[in-house]
Scaffold this motif. Structure first.
Motif, PDB file in Angstrom:
ATOM      1  N   THR A   1      49.708  70.252  62.636  1.00 13.87           N
ATOM      2  CA  THR A   1      49.002  71.437  62.050  1.00 13.87           C
ATOM      3  C   THR A   1      47.575  71.263  61.686  1.00 13.87           C
ATOM      4  OG1 THR A   1      49.518  71.544  59.711  1.00 13.87           O
ATOM      5  CG2 THR A   1      51.121  72.578  61.035  1.00 13.87           C
ATOM      6  N   GLY A   2      47.365  70.185  61.449  1.00 15.33           N
ATOM      7  CA  GLY A   2      45.896  69.826  60.954  1.00 15.33           C
ATOM      8  C   GLY A   2      45.367  70.612  59.677  1.00 15.33           C
ATOM      9  N   SER A   3      46.393  71.392  58.916  1.00 13.73           N
ATOM     10  CA  SER A   3      45.978  72.110  57.955  1.00 13.73           C
ATOM     11  C   SER A   3      46.829  71.938  56.770  1.00 13.73           C
ATOM     12  CB  SER A   3      45.527  73.556  58.228  1.00 13.73           C
ATOM     13  OG  SER A   3      46.672  74.222  58.777  1.00 13.73           O
ATOM     14  N   PHE A   4      47.925  71.261  57.013  1.00 14.74           N
ATOM     15  CA  PHE A   4      48.995  70.997  55.901  1.00 14.74           C
ATOM     16  C   PHE A   4      48.463  70.631  54.587  1.00 14.74           C
ATOM     17  CE2 PHE A   4      52.461  69.172  53.731  1.00 14.74           C
ATOM     18  CZ  PHE A   4      53.402  70.391  53.739  1.00 14.74           C
ATOM     19  N   PHE A   5      47.737  69.650  54.582  1.00 16.26           N
ATOM     20  CA  PHE A   5      47.061  68.901  53.449  1.00 16.26           C
ATOM     21  C   PHE A   5      45.584  69.570  52.763  1.00 16.26           C
ATOM     22  CE2 PHE A   5      49.156  64.794  54.803  1.00 16.26           C
ATOM     23  CZ  PHE A   5      50.273  65.014  53.938  1.00 16.26           C
ATOM     24  N   ASP A   6      45.361  70.615  53.412  1.00 11.57           N
ATOM     25  CA  ASP A   6      44.122  71.471  52.850  1.00 11.57           C
ATOM     26  C   ASP A   6      44.543  71.772  51.624  1.00 11.57           C
ATOM     27  OD1 ASP A   6      43.121  71.183  55.279  1.00 11.57           O
ATOM     28  OD2 ASP A   6      42.978  73.264  55.935  1.00 11.57           O
ATOM     29  N   GLN A   7      43.621  71.892  50.632  1.00  9.90           N
ATOM     30  CA  GLN A   7      43.736  72.064  49.154  1.00  9.90           C
ATOM     31  C   GLN A   7      44.171  73.711  48.883  1.00  9.90           C
ATOM     32  OE1 GLN A   7      40.047  71.851  46.824  1.00  9.90           O
ATOM     33  NE2 GLN A   7      41.220  71.730  45.034  1.00  9.90           N
ATOM     34  N   ALA A   8      43.885  74.335  49.713  1.00 11.03           N
ATOM     35  CA  ALA A   8      44.263  75.889  49.562  1.00 11.03           C
ATOM     36  C   ALA A   8      45.836  75.920  49.826  1.00 11.03           C
ATOM     37  CB  ALA A   8      43.710  76.769  50.312  1.00 11.03           C
ATOM     38  N   ASN A   9      46.258  75.285  50.918  1.00  8.78           N
ATOM     39  CA  ASN A   9      47.705  75.358  51.481  1.00  8.78           C
ATOM     40  C   ASN A   9      48.507  74.775  50.381  1.00  8.78           C
ATOM     41  OD1 ASN A   9      49.715  75.943  53.593  1.00  8.78           O
ATOM     42  ND2 ASN A   9      49.815  73.785  53.669  1.00  8.78           N
ATOM     43  N   LEU A  10      48.097  73.438  49.748  1.00 11.44           N
ATOM     44  CA  LEU A  10      49.003  72.733  48.784  1.00 11.44           C
ATOM     45  C   LEU A  10      48.818  73.723  47.477  1.00 11.44           C
ATOM     46  CD1 LEU A  10      47.453  69.191  49.191  1.00 11.44           C
ATOM     47  CD2 LEU A  10      49.663  70.293  50.102  1.00 11.44           C
ATOM     48  N   ARG A  11      48.039  74.534  47.121  1.00  8.44           N
ATOM     49  CA  ARG A  11      47.848  75.019  46.065  1.00  8.44           C
ATOM     50  C   ARG A  11      49.067  76.199  46.423  1.00  8.44           C
ATOM     51  NH1 ARG A  11      41.688  76.180  44.099  1.00  8.44           N
ATOM     52  NH2 ARG A  11      41.364  74.298  43.063  1.00  8.44           N
ATOM     53  N   GLY A  12      49.034  76.927  47.373  1.00  6.20           N
ATOM     54  CA  GLY A  12      49.839  77.955  48.089  1.00  6.20           C
ATOM     55  C   GLY A  12      51.372  77.414  48.198  1.00  6.20           C
ATOM     56  N   ILE A  13      51.873  76.089  48.188  1.00  8.28           N
ATOM     57  CA  ILE A  13      52.984  75.545  48.270  1.00  8.28           C
ATOM     58  C   ILE A  13      53.464  75.371  46.760  1.00  8.28           C
ATOM     59  CG2 ILE A  13      54.356  73.298  48.688  1.00  8.28           C
ATOM     60  CD1 ILE A  13      52.872  72.952  51.258  1.00  8.28           C
ATOM     61  N   ALA A  14      52.741  74.940  45.992  1.00 10.05           N
ATOM     62  CA  ALA A  14      53.041  74.635  44.653  1.00 10.05           C
ATOM     63  C   ALA A  14      53.244  76.165  43.874  1.00 10.05           C
ATOM     64  CB  ALA A  14      51.684  73.957  43.727  1.00 10.05           C
ATOM     65  N   THR A  15      52.442  77.037  44.275  1.00 14.56           N
ATOM     66  CA  THR A  15      52.724  78.324  43.492  1.00 14.56           C
ATOM     67  C   THR A  15      53.942  79.022  43.899  1.00 14.56           C
ATOM     68  OG1 THR A  15      50.362  78.975  43.435  1.00 14.56           O
ATOM     69  CG2 THR A  15      51.866  80.778  43.289  1.00 14.56           C
ATOM     70  N   ASP A  16      54.225  78.836  45.534  1.00 15.03           N
ATOM     71  CA  ASP A  16      55.342  79.417  45.784  1.00 15.03           C
ATOM     72  C   ASP A  16      56.807  78.817  45.169  1.00 15.03           C
ATOM     73  OD1 ASP A  16      54.020  81.303  47.027  1.00 15.03           O
ATOM     74  OD2 ASP A  16      54.095  80.120  48.998  1.00 15.03           O
ATOM     75  N   ALA A  17      56.376  77.315  45.017  1.00 15.74           N
ATOM     76  CA  ALA A  17      57.626  76.652  44.544  1.00 15.74           C
ATOM     77  C   ALA A  17      57.884  76.627  43.172  1.00 15.74           C
ATOM     78  CB  ALA A  17      57.371  75.093  44.888  1.00 15.74           C
TER      79      ALA A  17
ATOM     80  N   VAL B   1      62.977  70.769  45.381  1.00 17.67           N
ATOM     81  CA  VAL B   1      61.973  71.854  45.424  1.00 17.67           C
ATOM     82  C   VAL B   1      60.829  71.727  46.331  1.00 17.67           C
ATOM     83  CG1 VAL B   1      60.666  73.288  43.840  1.00 17.67           C
ATOM     84  CG2 VAL B   1      62.850  72.767  43.044  1.00 17.67           C
ATOM     85  N   LEU B   2      60.112  70.409  46.126  1.00 21.79           N
ATOM     86  CA  LEU B   2      59.115  70.284  47.206  1.00 21.79           C
ATOM     87  C   LEU B   2      59.458  70.321  48.552  1.00 21.79           C
ATOM     88  CD1 LEU B   2      57.238  67.645  44.951  1.00 21.79           C
ATOM     89  CD2 LEU B   2      56.537  70.067  45.303  1.00 21.79           C
ATOM     90  N   PHE B   3      60.459  69.648  48.909  1.00 23.04           N
ATOM     91  CA  PHE B   3      60.991  69.508  50.100  1.00 23.04           C
ATOM     92  C   PHE B   3      61.336  70.809  50.881  1.00 23.04           C
ATOM     93  CE2 PHE B   3      64.508  69.315  53.526  1.00 23.04           C
ATOM     94  CZ  PHE B   3      63.681  68.702  54.300  1.00 23.04           C
ATOM     95  N   LEU B   4      61.938  71.627  50.101  1.00 25.53           N
ATOM     96  CA  LEU B   4      62.192  73.118  50.504  1.00 25.53           C
ATOM     97  C   LEU B   4      60.885  73.848  50.942  1.00 25.53           C
ATOM     98  CD1 LEU B   4      65.343  74.653  48.973  1.00 25.53           C
ATOM     99  CD2 LEU B   4      64.909  73.889  51.384  1.00 25.53           C
ATOM    100  N   GLY B   5      59.753  73.565  49.788  1.00 26.24           N
ATOM    101  CA  GLY B   5      58.517  74.436  49.931  1.00 26.24           C
ATOM    102  C   GLY B   5      57.668  73.924  51.053  1.00 26.24           C
ATOM    103  N   CYS B   6      57.616  72.514  51.053  1.00 30.04           N
ATOM    104  CA  CYS B   6      57.020  72.233  52.430  1.00 30.04           C
ATOM    105  C   CYS B   6      57.361  72.433  53.571  1.00 30.04           C
ATOM    106  CB  CYS B   6      56.923  70.439  52.249  1.00 30.04           C
ATOM    107  SG  CYS B   6      56.008  69.860  50.846  1.00 30.04           S
ATOM    108  N   LEU B   7      58.864  72.423  53.691  1.00 26.80           N
ATOM    109  CA  LEU B   7      59.449  72.825  54.900  1.00 26.80           C
ATOM    110  C   LEU B   7      59.294  74.130  55.282  1.00 26.80           C
ATOM    111  CD1 LEU B   7      61.797  72.255  57.020  1.00 26.80           C
ATOM    112  CD2 LEU B   7      63.280  72.858  55.698  1.00 26.80           C
ATOM    113  N   GLN B   8      59.484  75.187  54.347  1.00 30.00           N
ATOM    114  CA  GLN B   8      59.221  76.550  54.683  1.00 30.00           C
ATOM    115  C   GLN B   8      57.659  76.915  55.016  1.00 30.00           C
ATOM    116  OE1 GLN B   8      60.247  79.228  51.694  1.00 30.00           O
ATOM    117  NE2 GLN B   8      59.684  81.028  52.849  1.00 30.00           N
TER     118      GLN B   8
END
Length: 321
Positions: free
Chosen positions: A36-52, A278-285
Motif C-alpha cells: 500500500t505504501g501508506s500503512f506505516f503513515d502516522q495517521a493510519n497507525l493512529r486510526g488502527i489504534a483508535t479502532d482497536a 487485537v493488533l493483528f485483527l486491527g492491522c488485518l482489517q
C-alpha cells in the motif's frame, strides 16, 4: 561471545515460542506497507489504534474469564446496551459525561452479574447462558430504544474524540485496561486463582480458592467493559442503533483473544498475547481496507482468523502467563 549476547537470542526465541503471533504480525505489517505504501503513515497507525481500542477494552476481561474456564458471548449486545444507555442519558436527559458513562457501566455490570450468578452459583453452562443473553438482550435493546439515538452533545463527544498528550482518549483507556489486566494476573493472589480455577476447578476449591466469587467478579467486569466500549463507540459516531450496534462484536473479541493464545478450555493465556491478537485483527482489517478488498472477503478472512486462533490456542504453549 558474552553471556548477555548468548542470552538475548534465547530470550527472543522464547518470546516467539510463547507468542507465535508476534512474527506473523510483523510480517503482515511489512507486507501491507510494501503493497500500500501508506500503512506505516502516522495517521493510519493512529486510526488502527483508535479502532482497536474498544476491542482491547473488552478483550482483556474476556480473556481473564476464559482463563478461569468461562466464556461470555453476550458482549456484543451488552456493548449496544451501554451505548444506548449512555447516549440516552447524554442526549435525551442532558446528563453530564460522567453520569452517562456511569449509567452505561451500571447497565453492563448488571448484565454481567446476571450471567455470573447463573453460571457461577447455579452451575449453568456459560456458553448457553451468555448465548441466550446475547439474543435476549438484543431484543431488550430494541424494545427500550426502538429508534436510533443521535446528537449527544459536545461534552459526550469528548470520550471518543479528545486527546490526552496527543493520544486519543479511547487508546489511553485501552492502555490502562491492558496494564491493569497484566498487573492483576502477574502480581495478585486473585490473578493466580484465575489460572488455578481454569486448570482444575475442584483442586482449586480443595486448596481454599473461592471458585465462585472470582469468576463472578470477572463476569461483572466483562459486562461493564463491554458497556464502556459501547459508550465510546456512541461518542465516536454520535449515534447508536439498537438493532445493529455491536452486531458481531463478540466474534471479533473472541477471535482476538484466541489469536492471542488464550485457551478455550481455560488455564492458559496472557495479556501480552491478547494485545498481539487485537493488533493483528486491527492491522488485518485496516490493510485489507487500504487494498480495497471487498467486505465479503474481509469477513471470510476474519472467519479464517478465528479458526487459526482456535488452533493456536490448542496447539500453542499451555503455560503462557
Amino acid at each position: 561471545m558474552t553471556v548477555a549476547a548468548r542470552t538475548l537470542p534465547s530470550v527472543s526465541l522464547g518470546a516467539v515460542r510463547r507468542h507465535p503471533l508476534l512474527p506473523v504480525l510483523i510480517l503482515l505489517a511489512v507486507l501491507f506497507q510494501v503493497t500500500t505504501g501508506s500503512f506505516f503513515d502516522q495517521a493510519n497507525l493512529r486510526g488502527i489504534a483508535t479502532d482497536a481500542a474498544a476491542v482491547a477494552i473488552v478483550a482483556v476481561p474476556l480473556a481473564l474469564l476464559l482463563i478461569s474456564g468461562y466464556i461470555d458471548l453476550s458482549v456484543g449486545s451488552t456493548l449496544a446496551l451501554g451505548g444506548l444507555v449512555a447516549g440516552w442519558l447524554a442526549g435525551a436527559q442532558q446528563q453530564s459525561l460522567v453520569v452517562s458513562v456511569l449509567g452505561a457501566l451500571a447497565a453492563g455490570a448488571a448484565v454481567g452479574l446476571v450471567n455470573g450468578v447463573l453460571c457461577c452459583w447455579f452451575g449453568l453452562s456459560s456458553f448457553i447462558v451468555t448465548l441466550g443473553m446475547l439474543t435476549a438482550l438484543r431484543g431488550i435493546d430494541q424494545q427500550l430504544f426502538p429508534l436510533p439515538l443521535s446528537g449527544f452533545g459536545d461534552g459526550f463527544a469528548w470520550l471518543g474524540g479528545a486527546r490526552f498528550a496527543g493520544v486519543a482518549v479511547p487508546v489511553v483507556i485501552a492502555v490502562l485496561v491492558l496494564v491493569a489486566g497484566a498487573v492483576f494476573l502477574a502480581t495478585t493472589p486473585a490473578g493466580r486463582h484465575v489460572f488455578a480455577i481454569g486448570v482444575n476447578r475442584e483442586a482449586a476449591y480443595l486448596s481454599g480458592v473461592n471458585v465462585r466469587r472470582t469468576p463472578l467478579a470477572l463476569f461483572v467486569v466483562t459486562g461493564a467493559a463491554a458497556a464502556l466500549a459501547g459508550a465510546i463507540k456512541a461518542s465516536v459516531l454520535d449515534s447508536v442503533v439498537s438493532g445493529t450496534s455491536g452486531a458481531g462484536f463478540e466474534l471479533t473479541v473472541l477471535t482476538a483473544v484466541l489469536l492471542g493464545g488464550v485457551a478455550l478450555s481455560g488455564g492458559s493465556g496472557s495479556v501480552l498475547g491478547v494485545l498481539l491478537g487485537v493488533l493483528f485483527l486491527g492491522c488485518l482489517q485496516n490493510g485489507l481496507t487500504l487494498l480495497g478488498v471487498p467486505t465479503f472477503w474481509q469477513q471470510i478472512t476474519q472467519g479464517a482468523a478465528l479458526v487459526a486462533g482456535a488452533a493456536l490456542a490448542y496447539f500453542g504453549p499451555k503455560n503462557a502467563r
